[in-house]
Design an enzyme around this catalytic site. Structure first.
Site, PDB file in Angstrom:
ATOM      1  CG  ASN A  98      75.484  51.062  -2.354  1.00  0.00           C
ATOM      2  OD1 ASN A  98      76.695  51.464  -2.568  1.00  0.00           O
ATOM      3  ND2 ASN A  98      74.531  51.420  -1.543  1.00  0.00           N
ATOM      4  CG  LEU A 338      69.970  58.106  -0.844  1.00  0.00           C
ATOM      5  CD1 LEU A 338      70.987  57.812   0.179  1.00  0.00           C
ATOM      6  CD2 LEU A 338      70.590  59.481  -1.595  1.00  0.00           C
ATOM      7  CG  HIS A 339      67.005  55.998  -6.493  1.00  0.00           C
ATOM      8  ND1 HIS A 339      67.219  57.188  -6.615  1.00  0.00           N
ATOM      9  CD2 HIS A 339      65.448  55.699  -6.936  1.00  0.00           C
ATOM     10  CE1 HIS A 339      65.876  57.817  -6.597  1.00  0.00           C
ATOM     11  NE2 HIS A 339      64.914  56.887  -6.734  1.00  0.00           N
ATOM     12  CB  CYS A 340      71.017  50.826  -4.303  1.00  0.00           C
ATOM     13  SG  CYS A 340      69.597  49.723  -3.418  1.00  0.00           S
ATOM     14  CB  ALA A 341      72.998  54.873  -6.726  1.00  0.00           C
TER      15      ALA A 341
END
Ligand SMILES: Cc1ncc(COP(=O)(O)O)c(C=O)c1O
Length: 385
Positions: A98, A338-341
């Site tokens: 993101n 979601l690991h910012c992705a």
């Protein structure tokens, strides 16, 4: 505990990092580049040193073309928001963090258009698909060097050559790779390289920066912030030379002292040796996880194709539950979700719950790896029973 969250931030740091930061606070302390006294000069020298050692590690064209900032996100924002204008088109990949996607989505609202090139289910990006997405209005290709979710490396060097052939600029998000995978800004034709200091470069949080290649002029790249630089103070206009054009305000000099020590540590170990150790660790983790009944491992099976971020799930358990059990019962620290992705998880088919991510670092022992595998096996066994 066994720390397997090095893709979020590296820990522990080499002891030299805290020593360098302590030295800065105790013995130097002054504002770099502001005053002409000896301590200010000493502080400035430490910041310059960090620039020089990073330029060596990344093969940047000139240390002065490295601009420091707060983190990788700020560097990416400077690149995207500084460069792109209404009517421009950008090509990016389907596995971006993101830190890339959110500035791009914000730019979409002011008339920048975006093509997101999908990756295969293991996160591989095909150069031909990137080429097929180019339009007459394309100005920039913006890609990550490796997925922070499943670790897959992108073909940066081939995309650099493609960008040159089409006279486009290339931005690489190297947050996941700087310090643990070779990067050659000059040879790979990278025009803008965003790095973060607190991951594999082993510096502290609050450090990062942008390498600005010599095909990008200051006129082309608008600063994100304006303000005092300690230079050309007779003028109320922003300096138009590097790095001052983009470095307004007092820098995180204590952090940069730590980053300098972290990068020196990486160079002392040797990037090749660090990479080889991480490939071996990641391969063992990946092979071991794949052998546990009920565990699905994502991304390429060969560790050479990836950085050290390794995602998996256990059948019948939410990633958040697995993370909780690994922490509570086994002292294994991983990141879940979601690991910012989100795009990377859509690619894997793991959206919206995400995955459990193991990201080993260079201080992980063989015994730690076996303990982590045994812990996952125990959690998976319990889920089956
Ligand atoms: C691939 C990727 N890009 C960008 C970032 C952002 O870096 P920072 O946390 O330094 O802002 C991260 C950090 O998680 C990342 O993994």
């Amino acid at each position: 505990v066994i720390y397997l969250d090095n893709a979020a931030t590296s820990w522990p740091k080499p002891p030299e990092v805290a020593r360098a930061m302590g030295h800065f606070l105790d013995e130097v302390g002054a504002n770099p580049g502001r005053s002409a006294h000896r301590l200010s000069i000493a502080a400035g020298r430490i910041v310059d040193d960090a620039r020089e050692v990073l330029a060596q590690l990344l093969n940047a064209p000139d240390p002065l073309r490295i601009v420091f900032g707060a983190n990788g996100t700020e560097a990416i924002n400077l690149a995207l928001r500084g460069l792109l204008r209404t009517g421009d088109h950008v090509v990016t990949s389907g596995i971006e963090h993101n830190a890339v996607m959110r500035p791009l989505r914000a730019l979409e609202r002011v008339g920048v258009s975006i093509t997101v090139v999908p990756c295969d289910p293991e996160g591989r990006l095909a150069v031909a698909d990137v080429e097929a997405a180019l339009l007459p209005t394309t100005k920039l290709i913006a890609i990550t060097h490796a997925s922070n979710v499943m670790g897959t490396l992108t073909p940066v060097s081939e995309i650099g050559a493609l960008a040159r052939r089409h006279d486009l600029l290339l931005l690489v998000d190297a947050a996941a790779t700087a310090g643990c995978h070779p990067i050659d800004v000059t040879h790979d034709a990278i025009d803008l390289l965003a790095f973060t200091g607190h991951k594999a470069l082993h510096g502290p949080m609050g450090t990062g920066g942008l390498v600005i290649g010599d095909r990008v002029s200051i006129g082309q790249l608008a600063p994100l912030k304006f303000g005092g630089t300690g230079s050309h103070s007779d003028s109320e206009e922003q300096p138009t030379f590097l790095p001052d054009a983009y470095e307004s305000g007092t820098p995180n000099a204590v952090g940069l002292a730590g980053l300098d020590a972290g990068v020196r540590w990486v160079m002392q170990q040797g990037l090749g040796a660090l990479r080889a150790r991480l490939v071996a660790t990641t391969q063992r983790l990946s092979d071991g996880l794949r052998m546990i009944p009920g565990v699905t491992v994502y991304g390429p099976p060969r560790a050479e194709e990836r950085c050290s971020a390794l995602s998996f799930n256990i059948n019948g358990l939410a990633p958040s539950e697995v993370g909780l059990q690994l922490d509570d019962a086994h002292g294994i620290l991983a990141r879940v979700g979601l690991h910012c992705a989100p795009g990377a998880h859509r690619t894997l088919g793991t959206f919206p719950d995400g995955t459990v991510r193991f990201a080993p670092g260079p201080f992980l022992s063989a015994e730690d790896i076996e303990r982590a595998l045994a812990a996952v096996a125990a959690v998976a066994r319990e889920a089956r029973s």
